[in-house]
Design a protein around this motif. Structure first.
Motif, short mmCIF file in Angstrom:
data_model
loop_
_atom_site.label_atom_id
_atom_site.label_comp_id
_atom_site.label_asym_id
_atom_site.label_seq_id
_atom_site.Cartn_x
_atom_site.Cartn_y
_atom_site.Cartn_z
N GLU C 366 0.97 -1.21 0.04
CA GLU C 366 0.16 -0.12 0.08
C GLU C 366 0.75 1.22 0.10
OE1 GLU C 366 -2.53 0.41 3.34
OE2 GLU C 366 -4.16 1.33 2.20
N ALA C 367 1.92 1.29 0.79
CA ALA C 367 2.83 2.24 0.80
C ALA C 367 3.62 2.46 -0.33
CB ALA C 367 3.70 2.19 2.21
N THR C 368 3.89 1.33 -1.09
CA THR C 368 4.50 1.86 -2.38
C THR C 368 3.89 1.64 -3.57
OG1 THR C 368 6.25 -0.19 -1.27
CG2 THR C 368 6.61 0.71 -3.41
N ALA C 369 2.98 1.02 -3.66
CA ALA C 369 2.25 1.07 -5.01
C ALA C 369 0.78 1.81 -4.60
CB ALA C 369 1.95 -0.40 -5.22
N GLY C 370 0.41 2.00 -3.64
CA GLY C 370 -0.93 2.75 -3.50
C GLY C 370 -1.85 1.98 -3.07
#
Lengths: 232, 297, 610
Positions: C366-370
């Protein structure tokens, strides 16, 4: 209310402790509120996953987000024991038949939550030939939760919205929902797997369309047709 | 020994049971403490601790994608109050995989030529797949992915097509939800201002970009969608929005009011059809969802 | 498997030359630009298949699909990809062409049983009749459906335009809902003059046919029983989604089992052919929605193959890709083990334990790809964004500092501490449990020869003792430079499949530990070496790209005509093809084991039905 139990005799005492959840309600004294409060906090969803959203639904039920806090942890596999159908994912034409049947088997009062874009309105797969553009074409939906997929917190927000909705319903005769008013509601006719999915409620419309003796036009054809006077 | 495997497994569950109590004792009385929450939700924790959702929320990361929104200048911007960043170039509509973006390009009423401003902008969130391509490929940083996932509604026909008024948010909102990314984008643009504004200012012999007015004059922060929204009246809750969106009618998501065709003297392709934009539609087409019988809720 | 005689001719070009010599009139090169393999005369197809299997060692028919070349030769083409297992290497591609109006091709089910479902799918969607197929009926749609939807001249109800982007969206994009333009307000299309008045649906009856209802079963006359048909699904608490099985029982023993699928058939391929090349990337997320990163990778590999030297993936991007793919493998196996235990009746406790670590991996995604699940992270020529320096949270919310930590530190903790610990814990919790052993050992057997014949892939194949892993057999990305073992288990029962997944997770952790220093070394290097334009054109030709997904071999077969949209976009879905041996595996087992066997295959319906 400390031990979470309601003793009906307590209701006669004026100093009955009011739970925090009920304090914000307008009509704490009415039977409807009490009834709805109890019911909205023990909604049993049907254990029923369709697609991607089902994974998020399971994540919602799992330890991190924990549906049990809302009295919803009892996911029933049988529709006859369920109050809420969470339609979690893309509804295909092949699947709408069992879904409608399951909905009909659920005892009233019953609620439907459309989880995600697909269940609400077809989602990214809307254009597909085997996709139903929204579960609300067949069964009434109480809460829509947009998102693709909605995060567990978004789903929880939707479930809280459903609780609020239930809390506002009235038990009176002629109430906003059929099961409190004029008796049980009608069953939703089960769609038929024909050359395409057939909604039995469209029988008349089908007959009318059949007279035109053409294949049902596509959106492109209808768009072209509707743009004609413009170009003329 | 038969049963030792089961006992071993039960040992694991028992350990988990003990751990939960250790945690409870460790954080006794500091349940709502933000620091404790952070500790509990990070890898420092031994297990996985429940997020008690409406009271505490798992904050979403900056790159989080939910539905798209449009960026405008701040309403209190001294030079360009509320001006759209979108130039209606249509790249987002073209790159959108499920084709959920509709844009009416603006035209200059005098010359009749297209101007770089959208007249209307619609996103059907019943189709949107939150993929973030629109934000990724927008050359003007004009469309971004919102972090507000609390969008549940009781009715989709009136609320699920977001129009321009519903979509537009001030740039400060984006700066508040994604400060790092917004700063990176600002650096890439060469300043706070929109690239077109920068060009125009350069042409006029001004500094290409003004400093961020927010940093010059601190404005009040955007009211964040906090837990209170859930506890409020339910009818308002699904549409809990920033003040600006509230000012615009929320129900205007319903397609633009059909204009009377008869007035233009045009004949519809089928009797009874009405005109919307440049197209004719059947007003009686069944788009209404199935509703439960009973008095209106 | 080691005693199998390997063919003398091992490299592909000499194999093709030898085959052409063998079939001088029936086999010819595919000379179209960008194409590979050979075109086989349908009349000799069966013989050709037997020869390549028995004499050239292509014992594994991975993918069967069809292409409609309407306007490009006006024929239908069936495309086959075959491998040598376990030695690996590039696939042998062979094709059979047939007329669009009278599409007939001999069935290869008798030679490669793994072609069963795939031929049925081609029949269902393209209307190609496979002569000699034992059970040729619709598989994803229902009997009675009008038309063959994957043909290029089939237009669905909401059809707007041949390819995206649609003209109605910009510049005069007045919003409408597609329902508004359908006379029924639904997504439906009926043939001319269709009414309900004397229509009889045939879908269910056709399903029941062949199950031999009501036949007496011979045996002791005193205990003579009727055959009983039990329907499991599509709504069933433990079928991993909307999967349905028709089971014929003698007492409690399964006599035959027929999987019924298509309840989540959401037209992925048809929509994929309408989409732009980039537009398919987020759709691949929704194939196997537990492993979106791995799906992204397989699709990116395929299109990169077609783009040739127009794109080059930077090293850091490859490192990040492997990081994501292996994390995905762990999430998937955690999920698979948890839900296998659900299927065995250990309702939810092991699943909760298994998926709690998954949450931490999802936090990183979630933090990297959204997005937690629908990552849409890989791009053609790299990845979308570099890792964030810090895993940050939205500042406007109340708990604004939550999860604000250094990304590398987070990964370090996750990979070196958390993941190994939870894998061990799962091992301790389950592996030695006598209940699990008695339910799993010796149940749902799939011998190695059968696994290969039925085109099983992934853990299902390796648990049967076949050391075949695409990361080694046909390497991609930076797997050649990473150390890991191909795990196998000897018996091919449920327990082995369960245990193999644990082993594979440990191997994934081993890979991830090698990835961490590479991540640190490449900090700041480019992550994208493709075209930055929002729409790309892909040179004409075909490509088959595949990757070792957590569930098996995920392959994409794409055909381009040089435009911005794929002409053909086919997904070789491991979940779908791994179901082919399900009927055989369940035969003779007890009905209670069916669900466990299905759980051990580990399917996801989004991929099965597409």
């Amino acid at each position: 209310m400390t031990n979470g139990e309601i003793n009906l005799r307590d209701l006669q005492h004026p100093d009955i402790p009011v739970p925090e959840e009920m304090q914000s309600n307008i009509a704490v004294t009415s039977l409807s509120s009490l009834y709805n409060w109890a019911r909205s906090r023990s909604i049993w969803p049907m254990l029923f996953g369709l697609a991607c959203c089902a994974i998020e639904m399971i994540a919602t039920a799992a330890s991190r987000f924990d549906l049990a806090r809302f009295g919803m942890e009892v996911m029933r596999a049988s529709p006859r024991q369920a109050d809420l159908m969470i339609v979690s994912g893309t509804v295909t034409k092949k699947m709408i038949v069992p879904i409608v049947r399951l909905y009909n088997q659920m005892p009233e009062p019953k609620y439907v939550l459309a989880m995600g874009a697909c269940a609400s309105g077809g989602g990214p797969f809307k254009e597909g030939y085997n996709v139903v553009s929204g579960i609300d074409k067949y069964v009434p939906v109480d809460v829509y939760v947009p998102g693709c997929p909605p995060t567990p917190q978004a789903l929880l927000y939707g479930l809280i919205a459903l609780q609020k909705k239930i809390e506002r319903q009235s038990l009176g005769v002629g109430a906003s929902v059929p099961w409190y008013g004029g008796g049980p509601s009608e069953e939703v006719p089960v769609p038929i797997l024909g050359p395409d999915i057939v909604d039995p409620r469209h029988a008349e419309l089908l007959r009318k369309e059949a007279q035109k003796n053409r294949v049902t036009p596509t959106v492109a054809e209808m768009l072209a047709e509707s743009a004609q006077p413009e170009s003329a | 020994m038969y049963g030792s495997g089961i006992l071993k497994g039960l040992g694991v569950t028992f350990r988990h049971l003990i751990t939960t109590f250790i945690d409870d004792i460790q954080w006794l009385g500091r349940k709502r403490d933000v620091e404790v929450f952070q500790q509990k939700q990070s890898l420092a924790n031994r297990g996985l601790v429940t997020v008690e959702y409406p009271e505490e929320k798992l904050a979403v990361p900056e790159r989080f994608r939910f539905t798209p929104f449009l960026i405008t200048y701040n309403q209190d911007d001294p030079d360009y109050p509320g001006k759209d960043w979108c130039t209606s170039c249509g790249i987002c509509a073209k790159v959108c995989p499920p084709q959920c973006i509709w844009i009416v390009r603006g035209t200059d009423p005098k010359t009749g030529r297209p101007k770089p401003e959208p007249e209307q902008f619609y996103i059907d969130i019943d189709i949107c797949m939150n993929c973030g391509y629109c934000a990724e490929y927008c050359p003007f940083d004009a469309i971004k992915m919102d972090h507000n996932y609390e969008l549940a509604s009781y009715d989709r026909t009136s609320t699920h097509i977001h129009d321009k008024a519903r979509l537009s948010r001030e740039i400060r909102y984006w700066q508040s939800i994604a400060p790092t990314i917004a700063a990176e984008e600002e650096a890439a643009r060469g300043g706070y201002d929109h690239t077109d504004v920068q060009k125009a200012r350069k042409k006029a012999g001004l500094e290409p970009s003004r400093p961020d007015p927010l940093k010059v004059k601190p404005a009040e922060p955007e009211p964040a969608p906090v837990a209170v929204a859930v506890a409020e009246a339910p009818a308002a809750a699904p549409q809990a929005e920033a003040p600006k969106a509230e000012a615009a009618p929320a129900a205007s998501a319903a397609p633009a009011a059909p204009s009377s065709a008869a007035a233009d003297g045009e004949t519809p392709p089928h009797p009874g059809w009405i005109k919307r934009g440049k197209r004719w539609i059947d007003p009686n087409a069944k788009v209404e969802p199935v509703r439960r019988k009973g008095k209106s809720e | 498997m080691t005693d199998q005689v390997l063919p003398q001719v091992t490299d592909l070009p000499s194999t093709v030359a030898a085959l052409k010599e063998r079939f001088p009139n029936a086999v010819k090169d595919d000379t179209r630009s960008g194409y590979q393999g050979v075109i086989v005369d349908p009349a000799h197809l069966t013989e050709f298949a037997r020869v390549i299997r028995d004499e050239f060692g292509f014992n594994y028919l991975s993918s069967v699909t069809a292409v409609d070349y309407l306007g490009h030769g006006d024929h239908l083409e069936v495309v086959y990809h075959a491998y040598r297992v376990p030695s690996g290497g590039k696939p042998l591609v062979f094709k059979a062409q047939t007329d669009r109006n009278d599409a007939v091709v001999p069935s290869l089910v008798s030679i490669y049983p793994g072609a069963d479902f795939q031929e049925r799918e081609a029949y269902d969607l393209y209307g190609i009749h496979f002569v000699g197929h034992p059970n040729l009926k619709r598989i994803l749609l229902w009997e009675g459906f009008e038309g063959y939807p994957m043909r290029k001249d089939y237009h669905e109800a909401y059809y707007e335009q041949e390819t995206k982007p649609f003209d109605s969206r910009w510049p005069g994009g007045h919003v409408f809902r597609a329902e508004e333009y359908n006379p029924f307000g639904h997504n439906v299309r009926y043939p001319a003059g269709f009414t309900l008045d004397d229509y009889k649906p045939v879908a269910e009856e056709q399903l029941q046919q062949g199950m031999a209802l009501g036949v007496d079963i011979m045996g002791d006359p005193a205990f003579r029983t009727d055959r009983l048909i039990v329907n499991l699904g599509p709504h069933h608490p433990s079928t991993h989604g909307v999967f349905r099985m028709m089971v014929a029982l003698t007492g409690e023993t399964i006599e035959s089992l027929e999987p019924v699928m298509g309840y989540l058939h959401r037209n992925h391929e048809k929509i994929g052919e309408r989409n732009t090349w980039y537009g398919n990337m987020p759709f691949t997320d929704r194939l196997d929605y537990i492993c979106s990163m791995a799906n992204n990778l397989a699709y990116a590999i395929t299109v990169e193959q077609m783009m040739g030297n127009q794109v080059s993936v930077p090293y850091r991007a490859e490192v990040i890709r492997v990081l994501m793919a292996e994390l995905t493998r762990i999430t998937n196996h955690l999920w698979a083990i948890g839900f296998l235990l659900n299927d065995l009746g250990a309702f939810f406790t092991p699943a909760l334990y298994a998926i709690q670590t998954r949450e931490y991996i999802l936090d990183f995604f979630e933090a990297t790809a959204g997005s937690r699940m629908m990552c849409n992270y890989m791009r053609i020529g790299g990845v979308a964004k570099d890792l964030m320096a810090r895993i940050r949270s939205e500042a406007a919310l109340i708990n604004d500092k939550v999860r604000d930590m250094d990304t590398m530190e987070y990964l370090d903790k996750l990979i070196n501490d958390r993941l190994p610990r939870s894998i061990d814990e799962l091992d301790e919790l389950l592996s030695e449990s006598e209940i699990i052993k008695s339910r799993c050992i010796g149940v749902g057997l799939l011998p190695a020869e059968m696994a290969i014949a039925y085109s099983a892939s992934g853990p299902l194949l390796r648990a049967s003792g076949v050391p075949y892993d695409i990361r080694r057999a046909d390497p991609y990305s930076i797997y050649p430079e990473l150390e890991f073992d191909i795990c196998t288990r000897p018996n091919g029962d449920i327990y082995d499949r369960y245990y193999l997944r644990l082993d594979e997770m440990r191997q994934s952790v081993r890979i991830l530990k090698q990835i961490l220093p590479r991540l640190k070394d490449t900090q700041g290097q480019p992550i994208f070496g493709g075209k930055t334009s929002y729409s790309i054109k892909v040179p004409a030709g075909e490509a088959y790209g595949h990757a070792e997904n957590p569930k098996g071999e995920l392959g994409f077969y794409c055909v381009s005509t040089g435009g911005g949209n794929p002409w053909r976009y086919h997904v070789r879905a491991p979940s779908f093809i791994n179901l082919t041996p399900l009927g055989e595996m369940c035969k003779g087992q007890k009905v209670a084991d069916v669900v466990a066997i299905l759980g051990s295959i580990d399917i996801v319906l989004g991929e099965t039905d597409r």
